[in-house]
Design an enzyme around this catalytic site. Sequence first.
Site, PDB file in Angstrom:
ATOM      1  N   ASP A 179     -10.050  -7.124  -9.339  1.00 28.80           N
ATOM      2  CA  ASP A 179     -11.149  -8.090  -9.321  1.00 28.80           C
ATOM      3  C   ASP A 179     -10.571  -9.503  -9.213  1.00 28.80           C
ATOM      4  O   ASP A 179     -10.123 -10.079 -10.204  1.00 28.80           O
ATOM      5  CB  ASP A 179     -11.946  -7.905 -10.630  1.00 28.80           C
ATOM      6  N   GLU A 204      -5.223 -15.690   5.835  1.00 27.48           N
ATOM      7  CA  GLU A 204      -4.589 -16.964   6.194  1.00 27.48           C
ATOM      8  C   GLU A 204      -3.174 -16.774   6.737  1.00 27.48           C
ATOM      9  O   GLU A 204      -2.330 -16.150   6.072  1.00 27.48           O
ATOM     10  CB  GLU A 204      -4.539 -17.871   4.945  1.00 27.48           C
ATOM     11  N   LYS A 232      -4.071 -23.629  -5.731  1.00 21.72           N
ATOM     12  CA  LYS A 232      -4.596 -22.824  -4.602  1.00 21.72           C
ATOM     13  C   LYS A 232      -3.424 -22.155  -3.885  1.00 21.72           C
ATOM     14  O   LYS A 232      -3.513 -20.988  -3.481  1.00 21.72           O
ATOM     15  CB  LYS A 232      -5.405 -23.718  -3.659  1.00 21.72           C
ATOM     16  N   HIS A 253       3.246 -23.534   9.238  1.00 19.85           N
ATOM     17  CA  HIS A 253       1.902 -22.982   9.120  1.00 19.85           C
ATOM     18  C   HIS A 253       1.205 -22.973  10.484  1.00 19.85           C
ATOM     19  O   HIS A 253       0.660 -21.961  10.911  1.00 19.85           O
ATOM     20  CB  HIS A 253       1.106 -23.804   8.105  1.00 19.85           C
TER      21      HIS A 253
HETATM   22  C1  LIG Z   1       6.246 -20.121   7.770  1.00 27.86           C
HETATM   23  C2  LIG Z   1       7.693 -20.313   7.355  1.00 27.86           C
HETATM   24  C3  LIG Z   1       8.146 -19.163   6.484  1.00 27.86           C
HETATM   25  C4  LIG Z   1       8.555 -20.357   8.618  1.00 27.86           C
HETATM   26  O1  LIG Z   1       9.849 -20.795   8.259  1.00 27.86           O
HETATM   27  P1  LIG Z   1      11.077 -20.665   9.255  1.00 27.86           P
HETATM   28  O2  LIG Z   1      12.189 -21.504   8.712  1.00 27.86           O
HETATM   29  O3  LIG Z   1      10.641 -20.885  10.658  1.00 27.86           O
HETATM   30  O4  LIG Z   1      11.433 -19.137   9.078  1.00 27.86           O
HETATM   31  P2  LIG Z   1      12.596 -18.261   9.713  1.00 27.86           P
HETATM   32  O5  LIG Z   1      12.152 -17.845  11.086  1.00 27.86           O
HETATM   33  O6  LIG Z   1      13.923 -18.922   9.553  1.00 27.86           O
HETATM   34  O7  LIG Z   1      12.560 -16.967   8.758  1.00 27.86           O
HETATM   35  C5  LIG Z   1      12.916 -17.049   7.380  1.00 27.86           C
HETATM   36  C6  LIG Z   1      12.235 -15.915   6.640  1.00 27.86           C
HETATM   37  O8  LIG Z   1      10.834 -16.202   6.539  1.00 27.86           O
HETATM   38  C7  LIG Z   1      10.075 -14.992   6.744  1.00 27.86           C
HETATM   39  N1  LIG Z   1       9.304 -15.158   7.987  1.00 27.86           N
HETATM   40  C8  LIG Z   1       9.279 -16.230   8.807  1.00 27.86           C
HETATM   41  N2  LIG Z   1       8.416 -16.041   9.804  1.00 27.86           N
HETATM   42  C9  LIG Z   1       7.869 -14.823   9.647  1.00 27.86           C
HETATM   43  C10 LIG Z   1       6.915 -14.073  10.360  1.00 27.86           C
HETATM   44  N3  LIG Z   1       6.340 -14.540  11.475  1.00 27.86           N
HETATM   45  N4  LIG Z   1       6.579 -12.858   9.898  1.00 27.86           N
HETATM   46  C11 LIG Z   1       7.134 -12.367   8.785  1.00 27.86           C
HETATM   47  N5  LIG Z   1       8.076 -13.024   8.058  1.00 27.86           N
HETATM   48  C12 LIG Z   1       8.424 -14.253   8.483  1.00 27.86           C
HETATM   49  C13 LIG Z   1      11.081 -13.861   6.852  1.00 27.86           C
HETATM   50  O9  LIG Z   1      11.324 -13.329   5.576  1.00 27.86           O
HETATM   51  C14 LIG Z   1      12.304 -14.577   7.354  1.00 27.86           C
HETATM   52  O10 LIG Z   1      13.535 -13.946   6.994  1.00 27.86           O
HETATM   53  P3  LIG Z   1      13.956 -12.500   7.570  1.00 27.86           P
HETATM   54  O11 LIG Z   1      13.408 -11.533   6.547  1.00 27.86           O
HETATM   55  O12 LIG Z   1      13.308 -12.344   8.911  1.00 27.86           O
HETATM   56  O13 LIG Z   1      15.429 -12.527   7.593  1.00 27.86           O
HETATM   57  C15 LIG Z   1       7.891 -21.658   6.589  1.00 27.86           C
HETATM   58  O14 LIG Z   1       7.580 -22.726   7.445  1.00 27.86           O
HETATM   59  C16 LIG Z   1       7.078 -21.769   5.340  1.00 27.86           C
HETATM   60  O15 LIG Z   1       7.372 -21.147   4.332  1.00 27.86           O
HETATM   61  N6  LIG Z   1       6.036 -22.611   5.355  1.00 27.86           N
HETATM   62  C17 LIG Z   1       5.086 -22.738   4.253  1.00 27.86           C
HETATM   63  C18 LIG Z   1       3.862 -21.966   4.595  1.00 27.86           C
HETATM   64  C19 LIG Z   1       2.843 -21.906   3.470  1.00 27.86           C
HETATM   65  O16 LIG Z   1       3.071 -22.303   2.358  1.00 27.86           O
HETATM   66  N7  LIG Z   1       1.680 -21.389   3.815  1.00 27.86           N
HETATM   67  C20 LIG Z   1       0.580 -21.276   2.904  1.00 27.86           C
HETATM   68  C21 LIG Z   1      -0.661 -21.748   3.565  1.00 27.86           C
HETATM   69  S1  LIG Z   1      -0.890 -23.496   3.354  1.00 27.86           S
HETATM   70  C22 LIG Z   1      -1.891 -23.538   1.930  1.00 27.86           C
HETATM   71  O17 LIG Z   1      -2.935 -22.965   1.948  1.00 27.86           O
HETATM   72  C23 LIG Z   1      -1.426 -24.017   0.584  1.00 27.86           C
HETATM   73  C24 LIG Z   1      -0.911 -25.406   0.348  1.00 27.86           C
HETATM   74  C25 LIG Z   1       0.229 -25.704   1.240  1.00 27.86           C
HETATM   75  O18 LIG Z   1      -1.890 -26.389   0.551  1.00 27.86           O
HETATM   76  C26 LIG Z   1      -0.488 -25.402  -1.115  1.00 27.86           C
HETATM   77  C27 LIG Z   1       0.099 -26.700  -1.602  1.00 27.86           C
HETATM   78  O19 LIG Z   1      -0.276 -27.773  -1.105  1.00 27.86           O
HETATM   79  O20 LIG Z   1       0.925 -26.621  -2.556  1.00 27.86           O
HETATM   80  N1  LIG Z   2     -16.526 -10.777 -16.098  1.00 28.04           N
HETATM   81  C1  LIG Z   2     -15.876  -9.774 -15.497  1.00 28.04           C
HETATM   82  O1  LIG Z   2     -14.714  -9.946 -15.079  1.00 28.04           O
HETATM   83  C2  LIG Z   2     -16.529  -8.442 -15.323  1.00 28.04           C
HETATM   84  C3  LIG Z   2     -15.886  -7.477 -14.574  1.00 28.04           C
HETATM   85  N2  LIG Z   2     -16.411  -6.206 -14.443  1.00 28.04           N
HETATM   86  C4  LIG Z   2     -15.776  -5.158 -13.649  1.00 28.04           C
HETATM   87  O2  LIG Z   2     -15.208  -4.206 -14.547  1.00 28.04           O
HETATM   88  C5  LIG Z   2     -14.306  -3.360 -13.839  1.00 28.04           C
HETATM   89  C6  LIG Z   2     -13.075  -3.107 -14.665  1.00 28.04           C
HETATM   90  O3  LIG Z   2     -13.426  -2.572 -15.913  1.00 28.04           O
HETATM   91  P1  LIG Z   2     -12.499  -1.484 -16.609  1.00 28.04           P
HETATM   92  O4  LIG Z   2     -12.888  -1.400 -18.051  1.00 28.04           O
HETATM   93  O5  LIG Z   2     -11.079  -1.783 -16.298  1.00 28.04           O
HETATM   94  O6  LIG Z   2     -12.909  -0.185 -15.800  1.00 28.04           O
HETATM   95  P2  LIG Z   2     -13.340   1.277 -16.203  1.00 28.04           P
HETATM   96  O7  LIG Z   2     -14.318   1.291 -17.309  1.00 28.04           O
HETATM   97  O8  LIG Z   2     -13.737   1.911 -14.919  1.00 28.04           O
HETATM   98  O9  LIG Z   2     -11.948   1.885 -16.673  1.00 28.04           O
HETATM   99  C7  LIG Z   2     -11.470   1.758 -17.962  1.00 28.04           C
HETATM  100  C8  LIG Z   2     -11.554   3.118 -18.634  1.00 28.04           C
HETATM  101  O10 LIG Z   2     -10.654   4.019 -17.987  1.00 28.04           O
HETATM  102  C9  LIG Z   2     -10.226   4.996 -18.922  1.00 28.04           C
HETATM  103  N3  LIG Z   2      -8.756   5.131 -18.798  1.00 28.04           N
HETATM  104  C10 LIG Z   2      -8.108   6.212 -18.291  1.00 28.04           C
HETATM  105  N4  LIG Z   2      -6.781   6.020 -18.283  1.00 28.04           N
HETATM  106  C11 LIG Z   2      -6.556   4.783 -18.789  1.00 28.04           C
HETATM  107  C12 LIG Z   2      -5.379   4.017 -19.039  1.00 28.04           C
HETATM  108  N5  LIG Z   2      -4.144   4.462 -18.764  1.00 28.04           N
HETATM  109  N6  LIG Z   2      -5.528   2.760 -19.537  1.00 28.04           N
HETATM  110  C13 LIG Z   2      -6.747   2.268 -19.812  1.00 28.04           C
HETATM  111  N7  LIG Z   2      -7.884   2.958 -19.629  1.00 28.04           N
HETATM  112  C14 LIG Z   2      -7.810   4.214 -19.113  1.00 28.04           C
HETATM  113  C15 LIG Z   2     -10.647   4.520 -20.309  1.00 28.04           C
HETATM  114  O11 LIG Z   2     -11.637   5.309 -20.912  1.00 28.04           O
HETATM  115  P3  LIG Z   2     -12.820   6.232 -20.294  1.00 28.04           P
HETATM  116  O12 LIG Z   2     -12.182   7.272 -19.441  1.00 28.04           O
HETATM  117  O13 LIG Z   2     -13.460   6.777 -21.504  1.00 28.04           O
HETATM  118  O14 LIG Z   2     -13.750   5.348 -19.531  1.00 28.04           O
HETATM  119  C16 LIG Z   2     -11.128   3.083 -20.068  1.00 28.04           C
HETATM  120  O15 LIG Z   2     -12.167   2.682 -20.882  1.00 28.04           O
HETATM  121  C17 LIG Z   2     -13.988  -4.091 -12.557  1.00 28.04           C
HETATM  122  O16 LIG Z   2     -14.663  -3.437 -11.499  1.00 28.04           O
HETATM  123  C18 LIG Z   2     -14.604  -5.469 -12.775  1.00 28.04           C
HETATM  124  O17 LIG Z   2     -14.965  -6.040 -11.530  1.00 28.04           O
HETATM  125  C19 LIG Z   2     -17.566  -5.844 -15.092  1.00 28.04           C
HETATM  126  C20 LIG Z   2     -18.230  -6.771 -15.852  1.00 28.04           C
HETATM  127  C21 LIG Z   2     -17.812  -8.144 -15.990  1.00 28.04           C
END
Ligand SMILES: CC(C)(COP(=O)([O-])OP(=O)([O-])OC[C@H]1O[C@@H](n2cnc3c(N)ncnc32)[C@H](O)[C@@H]1OP(=O)([O-])[O-])[C@@H](O)C(=O)NCCC(=O)NCCSC(=O)C[C@@](C)(O)CC(=O)[O-]
Ligand SMILES: NC(=O)C1=CN([C@@H]2O[C@H](COP(=O)(O)OP(=O)(O)OC[C@H]3O[C@@H](n4cnc5c(N)ncnc54)[C@H](OP(=O)(O)O)[C@@H]3O)[C@@H](O)[C@H]2O)C=CC1
Length: 431
Positions: free
Chosen positions: A288, A88, A272, A386
Amino acid sequence: MVKDNDGRTSRIAGLRDMTVEARRAAVLAAAGLPEDASAALAGGGALPKALADGMIENVIGTFELPLGIATNFTVNGRDYLVPMAVEEPSVVAAASYMARLARGAGGFHTSSDAPVMRAQVQVLRPADPQGARQRLLAARDELIAIANAQDSVLTGLGGGCIDIEVQVFSDTPAGAMVILHLLVDVRDAMGANAVNTMAEAVAPRVAEIAGAPVRLRILSNLADRRLVRARVELPPEALTTEALDGAEVVQGVVDAAALAVVDPYRAATHNKGIMNGIDAVVLATGNDWRAIEAGAHAYAARSGRYTSLSRWEIGAGGALVGTLELPMAVGLVGGATKTHPAAQAAVRLMGVTSARELAEVIAAVGLAQNLGALRALATEGIQKGHMTLHARNIAILAGATGDQVDRVAAAIVAAGAVTVERARAELRDIS
Ligand SMILES: CC(C)(COP(=O)([O-])OP(=O)([O-])OC[C@H]1O[C@@H](n2cnc3c(N)ncnc32)[C@H](O)[C@@H]1OP(=O)([O-])[O-])[C@@H](O)C(=O)NCCC(=O)NCCSC(=O)C[C@@](C)(O)CC(=O)[O-]
Ligand SMILES: NC(=O)C1=CN([C@@H]2O[C@H](COP(=O)(O)OP(=O)(O)OC[C@H]3O[C@@H](n4cnc5c(N)ncnc54)[C@H](OP(=O)(O)O)[C@@H]3O)[C@@H](O)[C@H]2O)C=CC1
């Protein structure tokens, strides 16, 4: 260039104006990463077919999304460049923009619970549900020992099953049930596989103790023992626009956010917007996102009424104070996090070293994203920023290629008509 005390910086001036290759090089340099990380982040075959074939079933190819970098993030005094995989437009820009504003006010402040997941074991229709509950609670140490015998790696790392809880549902569509929860510290894993193994292992003994059969043995995605919190405080001056003074914008954000607290129709959209940021980082790091989505929305509905995950208030000196709290079951090991080369490179780019640190940065991004949308909604409206960025998609849809894309996009924005029809007309004019 402002650098934090690790020598890393999240502030890269002019990033948006560079080519994709130059941007990638600038980002790697700012993160202090070697060139070898570049190929994994570039896409275009970075996930080899053989690896993909091993990850899921019936693989016929791979599917790519744009990977962008949100700049300017400071979280708990440390700079982070944040990888975001998302389709998006304006998501990455809005997060970067709000992070830039926050950066000037100390950035984001975060905290998190220990990484404790729940697994559920369902006991069906025991004769004495309350008696079964008490017998299970009395067997706490034995059940924890069975669970922990399954994963010596996890227990060796200081994790493992730490407690149990038992709940009775005396009236369900399938009769009385007793539900045992295993509470498991999963360290740096998301933990689903780890806790599911434990749940299956304790089930026979649970059935014996309860005197009734066990059916489900599976984790809960409502990871409410694994919450993450983010906070930002912005002085009103930071939010001043050409048309409005800062205090007006602060009030506008608070007004806009208030509806999401009381109205599920608005809360769904508000949340969202938060998940726009959260999912993009979750995906980029190989985690995940369905689990995160399920946990977030279940948490938002925990009181029985679906509400906003964030709160926006006016604090001392008229500051805008935003807070976010939600479950965040993300890992650095397990699942795709360790197999997907781009996910591994994304984690290196962020420079996070624990699942909790990753979770906290993700929460900061969610809060920034929420503020980006609210600020736009409370001031100029969402369409201006946007749609300006969406115009490039529309130009591509209309058939523009190469440098035509930016030319057509600029023309349709200037005309105030970001439509495919207008883009086709502009394309005809410049061809
Ligand atoms: C889009 C802006 C940021 C423009 O805003 P602007 O005022 O035109 O931005 P600007 O040109 O003055 O730039 C300000 C800063 O924005 C960043 N920036 C600005 N443009 C760019 C670009 N092209 N590429 C990368 N970075 C960008 C960048 O950090 C920049 O600073 P800099 O670092 O350059 O000094 C502003 O209008 C804004 O924040 N709008 C909101 C957009 C948004 O929320 N989008 C989400 C999608 S909509 C949705 O799905 C969710 C929603 C909205 O329904 C959720 C809700 O209802 O709560
Ligand atoms: N409802 C849900 O959300 C479900 C999700 N999943 C899936 O499960 C997966 C994640 O499961 P997860 O248990 O994290 O994965 P893994 O089982 O692959 O990894 C966990 C294992 O890694 C080993 N391990 C090594 N280093 C570490 C550390 N620093 N910290 C913790 N564990 C370590 C551990 O033992 P060892 O080496 O003995 O394994 C541990 O059990 C995802 O792919 C997810 O999509 C699956 C079922 C349902």
